[in-house]
Design a protein around this motif. Structure first.
Motif, short mmCIF file in Angstrom:
data_model
loop_
_atom_site.label_atom_id
_atom_site.label_comp_id
_atom_site.label_asym_id
_atom_site.label_seq_id
_atom_site.Cartn_x
_atom_site.Cartn_y
_atom_site.Cartn_z
N ASN A 37 81.88 -20.14 7.54
CA ASN A 37 81.13 -20.89 8.58
C ASN A 37 81.29 -22.39 8.38
O ASN A 37 81.71 -22.87 7.32
CB ASN A 37 79.66 -20.46 8.63
CG ASN A 37 78.80 -21.14 7.58
OD1 ASN A 37 79.27 -21.50 6.50
ND2 ASN A 37 77.53 -21.32 7.91
N ARG A 67 72.42 -20.95 12.85
CA ARG A 67 71.25 -20.05 12.88
C ARG A 67 70.07 -20.74 13.57
O ARG A 67 69.36 -20.14 14.36
CB ARG A 67 70.85 -19.65 11.46
CG ARG A 67 69.64 -18.75 11.46
CD ARG A 67 69.83 -17.34 11.03
NE ARG A 67 71.11 -16.87 10.64
CZ ARG A 67 71.72 -15.83 11.22
NH1 ARG A 67 71.15 -15.22 12.22
NH2 ARG A 67 72.87 -15.42 10.79
N ASP A 90 81.89 -21.15 13.76
CA ASP A 90 80.60 -21.43 14.38
C ASP A 90 80.69 -22.44 15.52
O ASP A 90 79.99 -22.32 16.51
CB ASP A 90 79.51 -21.94 13.39
CG ASP A 90 78.89 -20.81 12.56
OD1 ASP A 90 79.22 -19.64 12.82
OD2 ASP A 90 78.07 -21.11 11.67
N ASP A 123 73.64 -10.72 16.44
CA ASP A 123 74.40 -11.62 15.57
C ASP A 123 75.10 -10.94 14.40
O ASP A 123 76.20 -11.33 14.03
CB ASP A 123 73.45 -12.75 15.13
CG ASP A 123 73.75 -13.32 13.80
OD1 ASP A 123 72.83 -13.41 12.99
OD2 ASP A 123 74.92 -13.67 13.58
N ARG A 124 74.54 -9.90 13.81
CA ARG A 124 75.21 -9.19 12.72
C ARG A 124 74.99 -7.69 12.92
O ARG A 124 74.13 -7.29 13.69
CB ARG A 124 74.65 -9.59 11.35
CG ARG A 124 74.99 -11.01 10.94
CD ARG A 124 74.54 -11.31 9.51
NE ARG A 124 74.70 -12.75 9.22
CZ ARG A 124 74.24 -13.34 8.11
NH1 ARG A 124 73.61 -12.63 7.19
NH2 ARG A 124 74.40 -14.64 7.94
N GLU A 173 69.50 -20.93 7.30
CA GLU A 173 70.52 -21.34 6.30
C GLU A 173 71.61 -22.21 6.89
O GLU A 173 72.30 -22.91 6.14
CB GLU A 173 71.13 -20.08 5.65
CG GLU A 173 72.11 -19.30 6.50
CD GLU A 173 71.44 -18.48 7.62
OE1 GLU A 173 70.20 -18.39 7.68
OE2 GLU A 173 72.19 -17.93 8.44
N SER A 174 71.80 -22.15 8.23
CA SER A 174 72.91 -22.92 8.80
C SER A 174 72.50 -23.52 10.14
O SER A 174 71.55 -23.05 10.79
CB SER A 174 74.13 -22.01 9.02
OG SER A 174 73.89 -21.12 10.11
N ARG A 230 84.81 -11.04 8.33
CA ARG A 230 85.65 -12.25 8.43
C ARG A 230 86.70 -12.24 7.31
O ARG A 230 87.82 -12.68 7.48
CB ARG A 230 84.77 -13.50 8.37
CG ARG A 230 84.08 -13.76 9.69
CD ARG A 230 83.08 -14.90 9.65
NE ARG A 230 82.45 -15.01 10.97
CZ ARG A 230 81.37 -15.73 11.22
NH1 ARG A 230 80.78 -16.42 10.23
NH2 ARG A 230 80.85 -15.78 12.42
C1 GZL Z 1 77.52 -14.86 12.31
C2 GZL Z 1 76.28 -15.35 11.64
C3 GZL Z 1 76.58 -16.29 10.52
C4 GZL Z 1 77.06 -17.65 10.98
C5 GZL Z 1 76.52 -18.51 9.91
O1 GZL Z 1 77.14 -14.13 13.45
O2 GZL Z 1 75.60 -14.23 11.12
O3 GZL Z 1 75.38 -16.50 9.80
O4 GZL Z 1 78.45 -17.74 11.11
C6 GZL Z 1 75.14 -17.89 9.72
O5 GZL Z 1 76.43 -19.87 10.21
O6 GZL Z 1 74.60 -18.25 8.51
#
Ligand code: GZL
Length: 308
Positions: free
Chosen positions: A213, A32, A241, A105-106, A28-29, A160
């Motif tokens: 982001n 990523r 980011d 990442d999450r 998506e970004s 965030r």
């Molecule tokens: C953060 C990540 C976020 C980014 C975005 O760790 O999960 O997901 O900030 C991405 O760019 O889509």
């Protein structure tokens, strides 16, 4: 010959040739995509057989991928969880199969933290606080801003938002005019910003945009320009980011600040699995916190990062 080749591969890397499943959210970004490339490169460097699955942003696809990895009997699993909740059952199945799961990442919300080995991720609450501190300072604590939220239910978007509002509430003249999810995409950021501008008298009374982001900020910049306003001047913009394109926009004067998010999470994730296999203790949260970047170094950062 094949057997010899395989054993040589093990000898050459030193590490055992692990098989790891990686359930990635999607693409998506820009961030990523660079995360995916970095983790794949790190696996290759370590002689790890990485089974990669792109979930196209759907949790049910991630759960299917995890079940497939468990059925294959992989040595470990990397999971970038698209949303925080709904993981208890499948993580229990991984635990019962004695397969360590590393969140990259999450984060997730689970009843029992032992359902995953560790989380390799930044502190999104801190990122939100830093973004709000920058905006409050830049506007002397008086600003009517809009917020472009990330994916609904994701730990990145939830935290965030929380961090930003922790600081905003300290400034009585900082006011959130509108807040909506653009799902971390450029098109989402553009569409939501277009609706904000329409609802806010063309944006004249707006002071700033806080985007969870860079990709949504880049979409918002397009919308602001199409509305006849100057992004980075009529409206201050901050995002997170530190992807190369945000530095290009910053150097062009179209945005004002970004907070770096480390995409190189493979090393710490694979090290954690190695440590667990060696019976060594692993911290529950391995944090990589990035700094805030401003226009003064944007041109150099763009050159350096786009050459990588
Ligand atoms: C953060 C990540 C976020 C980014 C975005 O760790 O999960 O997901 O900030 C991405 O760019 O889509």
């Amino acid at each position: 010959a094949l057997l010899v080749g395989a054993s040589l591969a093990v000898l050459s890397t030193g590490a055992s040739a692990l098989t790891i499943g990686f359930s990635q959210i999607g693409s998506e970004s820009g961030w990523r995509t660079s995360e995916t490339e970095s983790i794949k490169a790190e696996a290759k460097k370590r002689g790890i057989d990485l089974k990669f699955s792109d979930a196209q942003q759907k949790q049910e696809n991630q759960i299917k991928a995890l079940r497939s990895f468990i059925a294959q009997g992989v040595d470990g699993i990397l999971l970038a969880p698209v949303v925080e909740t709904g993981w208890d059952q499948v993580l229990k199945e991984a635990k019962d199969a004695k397969i360590p799961v590393v969140l990259v990442d999450r984060g997730v919300k689970v009843a029992d933290e032992s359902l995953y080995l560790t989380k390799v991720a930044s502190d999104f609450v801190e990122e939100g606080r830093l973004a709000a501190a920058w905006l409050a300072t830049r506007t002397s604590g008086k600003c009517r801003y809009v917020e472009l939220q990330g994916t609904v239910g994701s730990s990145a978007a939830i935290d965030r938002k929380k961090g930003f509002e922790d600081v905003v509430k300290l400034f009585p003249r900082m006011e959130q005019a509108r807040s909506q999810s653009g799902d971390f995409t450029r098109s989402g950021g553009k569409q939501v910003m277009e609706s904000f501008l329409k609802a806010e008298d063309g944006g004249k009374a707006l002071c700033a945009v806080y985007a969870h982001n860079d990709d949504m900020a880049l979409g918002a910049i397009q919308a602001i320009k199409e509305a006849g306003l100057k992004p980075g001047k009529d409206l201050s913009i901050i995002s997170i980011d530190a992807v190369p394109d945000i530095f290009k926009a910053m150097a062009d004067g179209d945005t004002n600040a970004t907070i770096e998010l480390n995409p190189h999470l493979g090393g710490p994730a694979f090290d954690a699995i190695d440590a667990a296999k060696a019976g060594k203790p692993v911290a529950k949260w391995i944090k990589a916190q990035g700094p805030l970047y401003l226009p003064d170094t944007a041109a150099d950062e763009y050159k350096r990062r786009s050459a990588q």
